[in-house]
Design a protein around this motif. Structure first.
Motif, short mmCIF file in Angstrom:
data_model
loop_
_atom_site.label_atom_id
_atom_site.label_comp_id
_atom_site.label_asym_id
_atom_site.label_seq_id
_atom_site.Cartn_x
_atom_site.Cartn_y
_atom_site.Cartn_z
N GLY A 257 0.68 -1.05 0.02
CA GLY A 257 0.03 0.02 -0.10
C GLY A 257 0.79 1.23 0.14
N GLY A 258 0.48 2.17 -0.96
CA GLY A 258 1.38 3.39 -0.76
C GLY A 258 2.42 3.37 -1.81
N TYR A 259 2.57 2.34 -2.41
CA TYR A 259 3.70 2.23 -3.59
C TYR A 259 3.17 2.51 -4.91
CZ TYR A 259 7.13 0.54 0.03
OH TYR A 259 7.67 0.16 1.10
N GLY A 260 3.66 3.33 -5.54
CA GLY A 260 3.12 3.68 -6.91
C GLY A 260 3.79 3.32 -7.81
N ALA A 261 3.92 3.76 -9.12
CA ALA A 261 4.60 3.58 -10.29
C ALA A 261 6.06 3.43 -10.07
CB ALA A 261 4.38 4.55 -11.38
N ALA A 262 6.72 2.73 -10.81
CA ALA A 262 8.34 2.77 -10.46
C ALA A 262 8.99 2.54 -12.14
CB ALA A 262 8.60 1.34 -9.86
N ASN A 263 10.13 2.99 -12.01
CA ASN A 263 10.81 2.88 -13.43
C ASN A 263 12.35 2.57 -13.15
OD1 ASN A 263 12.32 5.25 -14.03
ND2 ASN A 263 10.27 6.07 -13.76
N ALA A 264 12.82 1.77 -14.16
CA ALA A 264 14.10 1.84 -13.95
C ALA A 264 14.81 1.86 -15.54
CB ALA A 264 14.77 0.30 -13.64
N LYS A 265 15.76 2.72 -15.63
CA LYS A 265 16.61 2.90 -16.90
C LYS A 265 17.86 2.66 -16.95
CE LYS A 265 13.46 6.90 -17.12
NZ LYS A 265 13.38 8.27 -16.84
N LEU A 266 18.27 2.05 -17.99
CA LEU A 266 19.81 1.85 -18.37
C LEU A 266 20.36 2.76 -19.27
CD1 LEU A 266 22.25 -0.31 -17.90
CD2 LEU A 266 21.39 -1.43 -19.65
N PHE A 267 21.35 3.22 -19.01
CA PHE A 267 21.96 4.35 -19.76
C PHE A 267 23.61 3.57 -20.16
CE2 PHE A 267 19.24 6.60 -17.37
CZ PHE A 267 18.57 7.44 -18.25
N LEU A 268 23.85 3.65 -21.18
CA LEU A 268 25.17 3.01 -21.63
C LEU A 268 25.96 4.41 -22.35
CD1 LEU A 268 24.03 -0.49 -23.17
CD2 LEU A 268 25.16 0.10 -20.84
N GLU A 269 26.57 5.08 -21.70
CA GLU A 269 27.21 6.21 -22.18
C GLU A 269 28.55 6.07 -22.54
OE1 GLU A 269 26.31 8.33 -18.68
OE2 GLU A 269 24.25 8.95 -19.68
N ASP A 270 29.11 7.33 -23.15
CA ASP A 270 30.48 6.92 -23.56
C ASP A 270 31.49 6.80 -22.44
OD1 ASP A 270 29.73 7.52 -26.15
OD2 ASP A 270 30.52 9.52 -26.08
N GLN A 271 31.20 7.23 -21.21
CA GLN A 271 32.34 7.05 -20.15
C GLN A 271 31.72 6.27 -18.88
OE1 GLN A 271 33.70 11.12 -19.33
NE2 GLN A 271 34.29 10.98 -21.41
N SER A 272 30.73 6.05 -18.99
CA SER A 272 30.06 5.15 -17.80
C SER A 272 28.60 4.43 -18.19
CB SER A 272 29.48 6.25 -16.77
OG SER A 272 28.43 6.98 -17.17
N ILE A 273 28.44 3.60 -17.28
CA ILE A 273 27.24 2.67 -17.50
C ILE A 273 26.37 3.16 -16.34
CG2 ILE A 273 26.18 0.27 -17.35
CD1 ILE A 273 29.07 -0.78 -17.79
N ARG A 274 24.98 3.56 -16.38
CA ARG A 274 24.29 3.98 -15.38
C ARG A 274 22.96 3.47 -15.54
NH1 ARG A 274 21.89 9.17 -15.39
NH2 ARG A 274 22.28 9.44 -17.71
N MET A 275 22.62 3.09 -14.21
CA MET A 275 21.38 2.66 -13.92
C MET A 275 20.30 3.49 -12.84
SD MET A 275 20.54 -1.35 -13.82
CE MET A 275 19.97 -1.54 -12.30
N SER A 276 19.36 3.95 -13.22
CA SER A 276 18.76 4.70 -12.33
C SER A 276 17.20 4.09 -12.22
CB SER A 276 18.27 6.06 -13.13
OG SER A 276 17.39 6.08 -14.09
N SER A 277 16.61 4.43 -10.93
CA SER A 277 15.35 3.73 -10.88
C SER A 277 14.55 4.88 -10.04
CB SER A 277 15.51 2.44 -9.99
OG SER A 277 16.44 2.72 -9.01
N ALA A 278 13.35 5.07 -10.27
CA ALA A 278 12.45 5.74 -9.31
C ALA A 278 11.29 5.25 -9.04
CB ALA A 278 12.20 7.06 -10.26
#
Lengths: 230, 694
Positions: free
Chosen positions: B381-402
């Motif tokens: 209860g109380g948890y809404g939408a969530a997302n995760a994103k993967l970014f493959l960049e020139d200098q880093s690999i990044r994964m964000s989630s919200a």
């Protein structure tokens, strides 16, 4: 096994300590028996936790760990003292001594016996006192006439059952633990039946060094029959 | 300036790509999808060209796996008929009874997909340009046209099929009966899986017959899809229920075809001529039947048990639903598109190589968990939408989630996360010495005050009285204000490496002559961590009392302005002090002296400072700095040591951080720098996978 039986009462506490040494801990149990030609002799038992002393020391600061109560220094001393008192009153047993080294966590008990059968009695009584129904699976005999020394040992499943009840981290404690038995005689040894046992250069001593795990799971048999020269 | 310039370019490029990217299939995803995963082919092919990928280790493996014996027909990833520079999707759609796992892929050349299927011996039918393929028991369906391919795998919701009224309506046995005959360790999923695998394998073997098999049913049957379907699947179910004998599979194939056919009605057959079909079909069928039956008798006495007959019925019904669902999809009968969902749109990030969006944990869990078990306790209860994103960049690999929370939860979290990390900590961190850190900041007082409220939200509806009493008691016993002063809620752990200390111990040696025991001193090495920990405090009275007690009991040694914790016989030293409202705890004696004497040399880049002070949670770890510092003894063999060090030094720095709450959304990110000399993250990942195989 003399060491195991003798110290069972105390061993409870020692085991508790061991139990707590979850890291690279290991311990040694050494049982030395010197047998004279007339069948009398001396016993020296050592439990050495020195290699795990860092952990033992830290753990002794706690009341209990992993659900096991950690005995205090005083409790250990008291129990050792009780064992000595019992031994002193036992028939055929004399010159009982103990040492307790809390610096290195080494405990020893030594005593003299008139006849090696006295040790078996001690074992049985200790077991009775502790209300342990275990079969007396270990006994010693020496016949001065024939010069045959016998150490009988049968594995009991109970050891394994109890071991399997332990938590995995506690089980680790036993993986590197060792048991050493040394029997010394006045006459040279002619034969020693157990292939794991070594005879010394002087031929007057037999040593057997095995891992505790083998004893728990029954893979190692320490039964031996030693025949002395006439 | 440079930054704005770059963003402008990136922005215009993105806008361009959106406009150009006409084949955006996301609009096809139904509005009620519970979760959507996106893989951006365009971004990936930009980082690594398709031809480069074909040559890579992973590419070769994938080609081998997909093309099998027909590698000549499919020499590269581009030859499977998909538009590799477009977006690929997975989405999940659920009803009360079935959960559909759908893969939606952009098609470039449908003829190539046709070729792929026929080469693999998978028979499909065509109607209105839409090709349809069903697996043996119709529990998997694939449809495609010139624009897109949709593959659907339905999974039953056991809670639904356990409902007595449903069981009765569908003609299932009672649950007790079914359980009685259930094969040990087998659940429906397992059964279905094994059957499916079995079939695909066998299909390659019986290629030819299959094609013929298809022809006939098409000619024969002409009735509505729904009716046929259920009948067919029942038939198939019987077969698939058996164990995996190849013969049986032949039969399964047959039934599968029949299942497939109702879809077509007026379909023109792709394969085989109708003339030669019937004869072969008959013979094929009869020979099959015979063998199947023996197989049955041999090893499957249970096949008519309620468990298996239930399985057949359930599969038939699911196949029916799946067919309807995909037919609607291609007919454009979907109720609205996911693009009308503002929350989904917010999660769309054209820069991300991959994204996952979940419509709401509460919705998702109620769709999946048998809620009747929890008796109304609402964990999510109380948890809404969530997302995760993967970014493959020139200098880093990044994964964000919200994750977005409800207003109530958001309120609690905002209060708890109000605290920032103590700035004073920065004065005691030297980045040249450290291997990593972990810092957190939350408000202890707010946490203790809000925690009971959270609990009552979860359990409130059911156990409101009990929870109410418990939370009151909690507040009564704990003085949130006082605790919040002793431990304010922010702290940092700085990891400086590992060190080895020698420890002496007693052992026994035995002489060879008579095995006389001799006491000897031996040494062994203990591996210990080196660290510095700092925690903010305001009210030190409790701490002072503890210190006084420790000193009295000789657990603490007073060195004037700092204390040494005496752990008996321990090779590890531990020092601590309280200074300027900070509790310091370290393993390094020199360091504690520098701290109390104000001679500590701090060094911290702006990047680290920003990460530490700007976020509620920040962590950093440099595998490269750790390499070579792990004592060889800890790892054992030399080769192991070398391998570990090599792996560690090949990895870039790793950062984890959370972001300040934005509205009710809480976001976090993990990223890893790419070692120098690597062109971009994707190529780097490819090279790592290749290295790991060596």
């Amino acid at each position: 096994m003399l060491a195991g039986d003798m110290l069972k009462r105390k061993a409870r506490y020692f085991l508790l300590i061991l139990v707590l040494c979850v890291f690279s801990s290991c311990f040694q149990i050494i049982e030395e028996i010197n047998v004279a030609n007339n069948g009398s002799g001396t016993v020296n038992l050592t439990v050495n936790l020195s290699a795990s002393k860092t952990k033992v020391a830290s753990l002794m600061l706690l009341d209990s760990v992993n659900g096991y109560k950690v005995p205090s220094k005083q409790t250990i001393q008291k129990e050792m003292e009780e064992a000595v008192v019992y031994l002193r009153s036992a028939p055929g047993i004399s010159n009982v001594k103990k040492t307790l080294d809390f610096e290195n966590y080494i405990a020893t008990i030594s005593f003299a016996f008139k006849n090696i059968a006295n040790i078996n009695n001690v074992n049985q009584n200790v077991l009775k006192k502790m209300k342990i129904k275990a079969i007396n699976n270990s006994s010693y005999s020496f016949n001065p006439e024939t010069g045959i020394f016998q150490r009988r040992y049968t594995h009991t499943k109970e050891a394994l059952i109890e071991y399997n009840k332990l938590k995995p981290e506690v089980k680790n404690v036993f993986k590197e633990a060792s048991y050493t038995s040394i029997y010394r005689f006045e006459k040279p040894v002619e034969s020693s039946v157990n292939p794991l046992a070594k005879v010394s250069k002087t031929k007057k001593a037999v040593m057997l060094n095995v891992g505790i795990m083998g004893l728990i799971n029954g893979k190692t048999n320490i039964t031996n029959q030693i025949s002395l020269a006439k | 300036m440079n930054y704005y310039f770059k963003s402008a370019i990136a922005g215009s490029f993105l806008l361009g790509s959106i406009a150009v990217n006409a084949q955006d299939l996301s609009r096809k995803i139904p509005a009620d999808a519970l979760a959507v995963a996106t893989l951006r082919g365009g971004n990936l092919t930009e980082l690594m060209s398709v031809s480069e990928f074909n040559q890579s280790f992973l590419g070769k493996k994938m080609l081998e796996g997909l093309a099998k014996d027909h590698i000549a027909d499919f020499p590269g990833m581009e030859d499977f008929g998909f538009n590799l520079s477009s977006d690929f999707f997975y989405y999940n759609q659920s009803s009360d009874s079935v959960s559909y796992n759908c893969f939606l892929l952009p098609v470039k050349d449908a003829a190539k997909i046709d070729l792929f299927f026929s080469k693999r011996g998978k028979i499909f039918t065509v109607k209105d340009q839409v090709r349809s393929y069903f697996n043996v028991d119709s529990t998997e369906a694939v449809h495609w046209n010139a624009e897109m391919l949709l593959s659907v795998i339905p999974i039953e919701k056991s809670a639904y099929f356990k409902r007595p009224e449903v069981r009765e309506r569908l003609g299932l046995s009672t649950e007790e009966e079914s359980n009685l005959y259930a094969p040990e360790n087998a659940n429906d999923a397992v059964m279905a899986d094994s059957a499916a695998v079995d079939v695909t394998e066998a299909m390659e073997v019986v290629d030819e017959q299959e094609e013929l098999v298809v022809a006939k049913p098409v000619k024969q049957k002409k009735s509505t899809a729904v009716k046929h379907r259920s009948k067919k699947t029942k038939l198939k179910g019987k077969k698939s229920a058996g164990k995996n004998s190849k013969k049986k599979v032949g039969k399964k194939n047959l039934t599968k075809k029949k299942v497939a056919l109702p879809k077509e009605e007026t379909a023109e057959m792709e394969v085989s001529t109708s003339e030669e079909a019937p004869a072969t079909f008959e013979s094929d069928m009869s020979s099959d039947t015979v063998v199947v039956d023996t197989a049955y008798a041999d090893n499957n006495d249970n096949s008519n048990s309620p468990f298996f007959s239930d399985l057949r019925i359930k599969r038939a019904i699911m196949a029916k639903w799946t067919a309807k669902m995909s037919a609607d999809f291609f007919a454009g009968k979907n109720q609205g598109s996911i693009l009308n969902n503002a929350d989904f749109n917010k999660s769309v990030d054209h820069k991300a190589e991959a994204t996952i969006w979940i419509s709401g944990l509460e919705k998702l869990t109620s769709a999946y968990l048998p809620l009747d078990y929890f008796k109304g306790v609402n964990f999510m209860g109380g948890y809404g939408a969530a997302n995760a994103k993967l970014f493959l960049e020139d200098q880093s690999i990044r994964m964000s989630s919200a994750m977005t929370f409800s207003e109530d939860m958001g309120n609690v979290l905002r209060k708890v996360h109000k605290r920032k990390l103590n700035k004073k900590f920065m004065k005691y961190v030297n980045e040249d010495q450290m291997i990593g850190y972990m810092a957190y900041a939350m408000d202890t007082k707010a946490y203790l005050q809000e925690y009971p409220k959270l609990i009552s939200k979860i359990y409130g509806s059911v156990y409101s009285d009990e929870i109410g009493m418990a939370t009151d008691l909690f507040s009564l016993l704990l003085d949130e204000e006082a605790i919040g002063k002793v431990i304010k809620g922010d702290g940092i752990f700085v990891f400086n490496g590992l060190s080895q200390k020698e420890v002496a111990y007693k052992s026994y040696d035995y002489n060879e002559d008579n095995f006389e025991t001799k006491e000897v001193m031996k040494t062994k090495k203990e591996t210990l961590p080196d660290f510095l920990m700092m925690i903010s405090t305001e009210d030190t009275r409790l701490m002072d009392k503890l210190i006084a007690y420790g000193v009295k009991k000789e657990l603490l040694k007073n060195h004037n302005n700092y204390y040494e914790v005496s752990i008996p016989k321990s090779p590890m030293a531990l020092y601590f002090t309280i200074k300027d409202g900070v509790i310091f705890l370290t393993t390094n004696g020199q360091e504690i002296q520098q701290i109390v004497n104000n001679t500590f040399t701090a060094k911290l880049s702006a990047k680290h400072k920003k990460a530490l002070l700007g976020n509620n949670y920040a962590a950093y770890f440099s595998p490269k700095k750790l390499s070579g510092k792990i004592p060889a003894e800890t790892l054992g063999r030399l080769t192991q040591v070398e391998k570990t060090n090599k792996t560690l030094s090949a990895l870039g720095d790793i950062y984890i951080r959370s972001f300040p709450m934005k509205g009710n959304t809480f976001a976090a990110e993990i990223s890893m720098d790419i070692p120098r000399g690597q062109k971009n993250a994707l190529k780097y990942l490819m090279s790592i996978t290749e290295d790991l195989q060596k």
